[in-house]
Design an enzyme around this catalytic site. Structure first.
Site, PDB file in Angstrom:
ATOM      1  N   HIS A 149      53.147  53.980  21.338  1.00 47.12           N
ATOM      2  CA  HIS A 149      52.972  54.696  20.077  1.00 47.12           C
ATOM      3  C   HIS A 149      52.179  56.004  20.243  1.00 47.12           C
ATOM      4  CE1 HIS A 149      54.391  50.897  18.798  1.00 47.12           C
ATOM      5  NE2 HIS A 149      53.233  50.297  18.646  1.00 47.12           N
ATOM      6  N   ASP A 182      60.487  51.851  19.354  1.00 49.35           N
ATOM      7  CA  ASP A 182      59.055  52.083  19.171  1.00 49.35           C
ATOM      8  C   ASP A 182      58.907  52.314  17.677  1.00 49.35           C
ATOM      9  OD1 ASP A 182      56.586  53.377  18.685  1.00 49.35           O
ATOM     10  OD2 ASP A 182      56.450  53.880  20.807  1.00 49.35           O
ATOM     11  N   HIS A 183      58.338  51.358  16.974  1.00 48.74           N
ATOM     12  CA  HIS A 183      58.432  51.430  15.509  1.00 48.74           C
ATOM     13  C   HIS A 183      57.678  52.637  14.949  1.00 48.74           C
ATOM     14  CE1 HIS A 183      54.491  49.372  15.394  1.00 48.74           C
ATOM     15  NE2 HIS A 183      54.405  49.748  14.138  1.00 48.74           N
ATOM     16  N   LYS A 206      40.990  47.824  17.987  1.00 46.72           N
ATOM     17  CA  LYS A 206      41.039  46.753  16.979  1.00 46.72           C
ATOM     18  C   LYS A 206      39.634  46.603  16.405  1.00 46.72           C
ATOM     19  CE  LYS A 206      45.218  44.980  18.168  1.00 46.72           C
ATOM     20  NZ  LYS A 206      46.334  45.235  17.248  1.00 46.72           N
ATOM     21  N   LYS A 250      58.462  55.651  11.410  1.00 47.05           N
ATOM     22  CA  LYS A 250      57.595  55.907  10.262  1.00 47.05           C
ATOM     23  C   LYS A 250      57.913  57.287   9.693  1.00 47.05           C
ATOM     24  CE  LYS A 250      53.682  53.201  12.009  1.00 47.05           C
ATOM     25  NZ  LYS A 250      53.279  52.191  11.030  1.00 47.05           N
ATOM     26  N   ASP A 276      49.213  48.209  24.844  1.00 40.87           N
ATOM     27  CA  ASP A 276      49.728  47.831  23.527  1.00 40.87           C
ATOM     28  C   ASP A 276      49.962  49.051  22.631  1.00 40.87           C
ATOM     29  OD1 ASP A 276      50.388  45.814  21.544  1.00 40.87           O
ATOM     30  OD2 ASP A 276      48.495  46.312  20.556  1.00 40.87           O
ATOM     31  N   ARG A 312      65.888  28.892  19.976  1.00 41.58           N
ATOM     32  CA  ARG A 312      65.923  27.538  20.547  1.00 41.58           C
ATOM     33  C   ARG A 312      65.765  26.467  19.460  1.00 41.58           C
ATOM     34  NH1 ARG A 312      62.023  27.098  25.461  1.00 41.58           N
ATOM     35  NH2 ARG A 312      62.987  29.097  25.806  1.00 41.58           N
ATOM     36  N   GLU A 340      42.423  50.350  13.829  1.00 40.30           N
ATOM     37  CA  GLU A 340      42.848  49.162  13.084  1.00 40.30           C
ATOM     38  C   GLU A 340      41.619  48.342  12.732  1.00 40.30           C
ATOM     39  OE1 GLU A 340      46.839  47.418  14.314  1.00 40.30           O
ATOM     40  OE2 GLU A 340      45.899  47.896  16.222  1.00 40.30           O
ATOM     41  N   LYS A 363      59.418  46.212  22.234  1.00 40.62           N
ATOM     42  CA  LYS A 363      58.292  46.385  23.119  1.00 40.62           C
ATOM     43  C   LYS A 363      57.649  45.020  23.369  1.00 40.62           C
ATOM     44  CE  LYS A 363      54.191  47.465  21.788  1.00 40.62           C
ATOM     45  NZ  LYS A 363      53.031  46.973  21.051  1.00 40.62           N
TER      46      LYS A 363
END
Ligand code: BG6
Length: 511
Positions: free
Chosen positions: A262, A199-200, A362, A204, A257, A64, A238, A170
């Site tokens: 994952h 799905d990253h 996290k 990997k 998440d 945008r 993480e 995602k």
């Protein structure tokens, strides 16, 4: 010339020869956003450096924000300089930027898709008629964009020799119903074979290596069963917090998440049967079978075998960090979890009775993703009369990140006149065995979508099976009252997660 090339370079050139995609136009919806800047453009740049993209490929960014093309190119150049794994070569970067253009558009406005079609089909033929659309937008825009692409006729190739594909980021849905609805909306316009749900984690290197480790070696697979394995632990820890994504994260939470996508992908790769071929549907058929074999959670199971928690203020790497409820864009009375631990059971012949413990959070003590497979102890306590009554079970650890590698723990005799057993590790480290920086997950996945290989993308039934399981947990949580446990930022999670595993006689590993 060939004499001066290493074996690795020769094999890379062979692969490029075999797999290089035909010229195409890469259209990024949401091109001004974070994902495009941090991941997509750097991945495109590195694919170009490695010779995967032909010089005729074109990139069209859409968002945008009203950029002039030059302004957009300059931002892309900066993003590549900042986020690429290799510092940019000016000539290649210049070529990529010259191949990139920009269109200001509101995704909701039908007229702008007609404008898009006019650009893509310009009579000078500047945009190759193979289209790869990438949805890097808020998820609410996915069905709208798909529908408009369909109504202007951009969802189908103009000629049989051309192709059109769409990559969907995602989160794919918010629960089972919304995922089924989104699949339905996409399928009104695209065939399943055109849809690439990303799905990253599957991009990997170390995640792909799970299949190689299991199925390219003869010695592990015979042990890969309930007969020899006691428990499996999958940790995705993480140290980062919600990192400026509070409004998304407060709606999502750790289960949606990380676990729905994952972590369940990691479970499938560890637990699947050998596929008949390394081919998209054969691999995904086996993964879906695993997801369907995971026992759904009853309300009672949710109470007994899941733990959700939120972090409180604490110290990470010597720095004081705020608690979850004090993060920007998190509601002060939020019940969203920043941590989840759970026990899964896979009801099939291979895994019956073997618990799979998953945890992710996290603001944990450190960043570490690993899969630890604990084998049963030796059946006969042969060394009972010696000074080593307690033998540690063998443990195979697949370290996904950041210290990529594989380690096997076993008992060895301590040198000396008596029999004393000491636990030792046999280690394989990617960094020392293979030179160079491995490609980023997005490089691999974009390349696969460009050549039409969907092995590392999530199929419709796969995403729905994962949501079905996760929804059984979500509905149990919705019924639960009372406060959500907390854990100190910088710790390894709440005490309740320890109870969850200790009840079964095991303990969490310290990565
Ligand atoms: C993303 C999640 O999918 O994966 C993030 O939305 C998370 O919350 C990230 O931080 C983790 O990815 P990686 O590759 O850093 O393990």
């Amino acid at each position: 010339m060939v004499d001066t090339l290493t074996q690795e370079q020769i094999s890379h050139q062979d692969s490029v020869g075999r797999r290089r995609p035909a010229p195409f136009t890469f259209v990024i919806f949401g091109a001004a956003g974070d994902l495009a800047h941090r991941k997509l453009f750097p991945a495109l740049y590195n694919l170009m450096v490695d010779g995967w993209l032909s010089s005729d490929c074109r990139i069209l960014g859409i968002a945008r924000r009203p950029y002039q093309v030059e302004e957009f190119r300059s931002e892309v150049g900066q993003a590549i300089a900042q986020h690429s794994r290799r510092s940019p070569d000016p000539v290649i970067l210049q070529h990529l930027l010259e191949s990139t253009t920009y269109l200001t558009a509101d995704f909701h406005d039908a007229a702008q898709y007609r404008a898009l079609k006019t650009v893509l089909t310009d009579p000078e033929g500047r945009f190759p008629p193979n289209y790869l659309f990438y949805l890097a937008t808020p998820p609410s825009a996915y069905p709208i964009i798909a529908e408009h692409l369909g109504s202007v006729g951009l969802a189908r190739p103009a000629k049989p020799e051309h192709w059109v594909r769409i990559i969907v980021e995602k989160p794919f849905g918010h629960d089972l119903d919304s995922a089924v609805a989104l699949n339905g909306q996409l399928h009104q316009v695209f065939d399943e074979s055109q849809i690439y749900r990303i799905d990253h984690y599957l991009g990997k290197e170390t995640v792909q290596n799970i299949l190689v480790f299991r199925f390219a070696n003869g010695i592990f697979e015979p042990l890969w069963t309930r007969q020899y394995i006691d428990q499996v632990q999958i940790t995705v820890a993480e140290s980062l917090g919600v990192a400026g994504r509070g409004s998304y994260y407060d709606q999502a939470g750790a289960l949606r998440d990380m676990v729905q996508n994952h972590m369940l992908q990691l479970v499938s790769l560890i637990a699947m049967e050998p596929p008949v071929a390394f081919e998209a549907d054969a691999v995904r058929d086996e993964k879906v079978k695993v997801l369907r074999s995971i026992r759904p959670f009853s309300t009672r199971d949710v109470a007994d075998y899941t733990v959700r928690a939120q972090y409180e203020a604490g110290v990470i790497d010597g720095e004081q960090v705020p608690g979850f409820l004090d993060e920007p864009d998190i509601a002060s009375d939020s019940r969203t979890e920043s941590y989840v631990a759970l026990r899964l059971l896979i009801d099939n012949w291979r895994w019956a009775g073997v618990p799979f413990y998953l945890r992710t959070g996290k603001r944990l003590a450190k960043r570490a993703t690993e899969i630890a497979i604990q084998f049963k102890t030796a059946p006969h306590r042969f060394f009972q009369q010696t000074e080593t009554p307690e033998l540690s079970p063998n443990l195979l650890t697949l370290k996904i990140q950041p210290d990529e590698g594989i380690s096997l723990r076993f008992g060895a005799k301590l040198p000396g006149p008596e029999i004393k057993v000491r636990t030792v590790n046999m280690e394989f480290l990617y960094g020392t065995s293979f030179a160079g920086t491995p490609p980023e997950a997005y490089e691999r996945l974009l390349l696969d979508a460009m050549i039409g290989d969907s092995t590392l993308f999530t199929r419709k039934d796969e995403v729905e099976a994962a949501w079905a399981l996760v929804s059984s947990i979500l509905s149990g949580w919705q019924r639960a009252r009372g406060p959500i446990p907390t854990y100190e930022a910088g710790s390894w999670g709440p005490r309740e997660a320890d109870y969850l595993i200790e009840r079964d006689g095991f303990r969490w590993r310290r990565p």
